[in-house]
Design a protein around this motif. Sequence first.
Motif, mmCIF file in Angstrom:
data_model
loop_
_atom_site.group_PDB
_atom_site.id
_atom_site.type_symbol
_atom_site.label_atom_id
_atom_site.label_comp_id
_atom_site.label_asym_id
_atom_site.label_seq_id
_atom_site.Cartn_x
_atom_site.Cartn_y
_atom_site.Cartn_z
ATOM 1 N N THR A 8 0.421 -1.319 -0.145
ATOM 2 C CA THR A 8 0.190 0.060 0.202
ATOM 3 C C THR A 8 0.624 1.121 0.303
ATOM 4 O O THR A 8 1.650 1.117 0.623
ATOM 5 C CB THR A 8 -1.266 -0.076 1.397
ATOM 6 N N ALA A 9 0.505 2.345 -0.800
ATOM 7 C CA ALA A 9 0.992 4.107 -0.902
ATOM 8 C C ALA A 9 0.138 5.064 -0.675
ATOM 9 O O ALA A 9 -0.678 4.044 -2.142
ATOM 10 C CB ALA A 9 1.907 3.528 -1.273
ATOM 11 N N GLY A 10 0.246 5.802 -0.638
ATOM 12 C CA GLY A 10 0.067 6.639 -1.003
ATOM 13 C C GLY A 10 0.176 8.459 -0.311
ATOM 14 O O GLY A 10 0.912 8.557 0.446
ATOM 15 N N TYR A 11 -0.953 9.658 -0.809
ATOM 16 C CA TYR A 11 -0.855 10.766 0.322
ATOM 17 C C TYR A 11 -1.117 10.387 2.176
ATOM 18 O O TYR A 11 -2.351 9.777 2.061
ATOM 19 C CB TYR A 11 -1.693 11.454 -0.637
ATOM 20 N N SER A 12 -0.489 11.253 2.551
ATOM 21 C CA SER A 12 -0.899 11.716 4.369
ATOM 22 C C SER A 12 -0.755 12.555 4.329
ATOM 23 O O SER A 12 0.232 13.170 3.849
ATOM 24 C CB SER A 12 0.248 10.397 5.074
ATOM 25 N N ASN A 13 -1.603 13.280 5.619
ATOM 26 C CA ASN A 13 -1.730 14.762 5.892
ATOM 27 C C ASN A 13 -1.498 14.661 7.292
ATOM 28 O O ASN A 13 -2.607 13.410 8.182
ATOM 29 C CB ASN A 13 -2.624 15.682 5.651
ATOM 30 N N LEU A 14 -0.173 15.504 8.754
ATOM 31 C CA LEU A 14 -0.470 14.593 9.383
ATOM 32 C C LEU A 14 -0.847 15.885 10.701
ATOM 33 O O LEU A 14 -0.500 17.401 10.214
ATOM 34 C CB LEU A 14 0.276 13.997 10.219
ATOM 35 N N THR A 15 -1.250 16.337 11.244
ATOM 36 C CA THR A 15 -1.622 17.402 12.363
ATOM 37 C C THR A 15 -1.276 16.726 13.987
ATOM 38 O O THR A 15 -1.727 16.396 14.712
ATOM 39 C CB THR A 15 -3.136 18.023 12.276
ATOM 40 N N VAL A 16 -0.359 18.094 14.301
ATOM 41 C CA VAL A 16 0.514 17.652 15.826
ATOM 42 C C VAL A 16 -0.084 19.170 16.367
ATOM 43 O O VAL A 16 0.354 20.111 16.222
ATOM 44 C CB VAL A 16 1.317 17.370 15.313
#
Length: 197
Positions: A132-140
């Motif tokens: 699996t592979a793809g786009y990610s958005n992380l909010t901290v």
Amino acid sequence: MKKTIVAATLPALLALPAFAGNLDPVIVETPVAAPAPVYDAGRDWSGGYVGLSFGTGSGEVDDGTASADFDVNDNYGLYGGYLWDNGSLVYGGELAYSSLSIGTDAGDADADEWMLKGRLGYDAGNFLPYATAGYSNLTVEGDSGDGYVLGAGLEYAATESISVRGEYLNHQFNDFGDTDGLDVSHDTFSIGVSYNF
């Protein structure tokens, strides 16, 4: 001489009708066709699914001059997607959300991550190994960054509608929070339970 031939031949001729009458009728049996072999195509992974996951992991923050490690103490997730089974090849897409609890030496922080991933796997009956592979958005804690995720997993169909899976993911975010040179990465391991429809 003629009497002798007639005398010898007459009993044989008289016996023919009796011999012919004792012939059993010839019975022709109709051949019975063998049933066609049943081909077991295995499980069909085609269809939609939704699921819950839980995991853990660890990561690193690097600003180019120094780095700090952190732990992903809890990783609760929701995911859903659709798969197409094309014989031995299974492919599809998935949208996933994770709520993470990050532990550092300075304290704990909460994070949210959204992922839009493609999946490509091999139909091994009730087992589905996949990449699996793809786009990610992380909010901290209010800061966010876009990146990518890649990994692999193994899914097992426990029933027609329930499957369980284990998944490893590597998450990469460069210039996190629009800060040049600030890179965040982490690895997660999770288990999930899916309802397939």
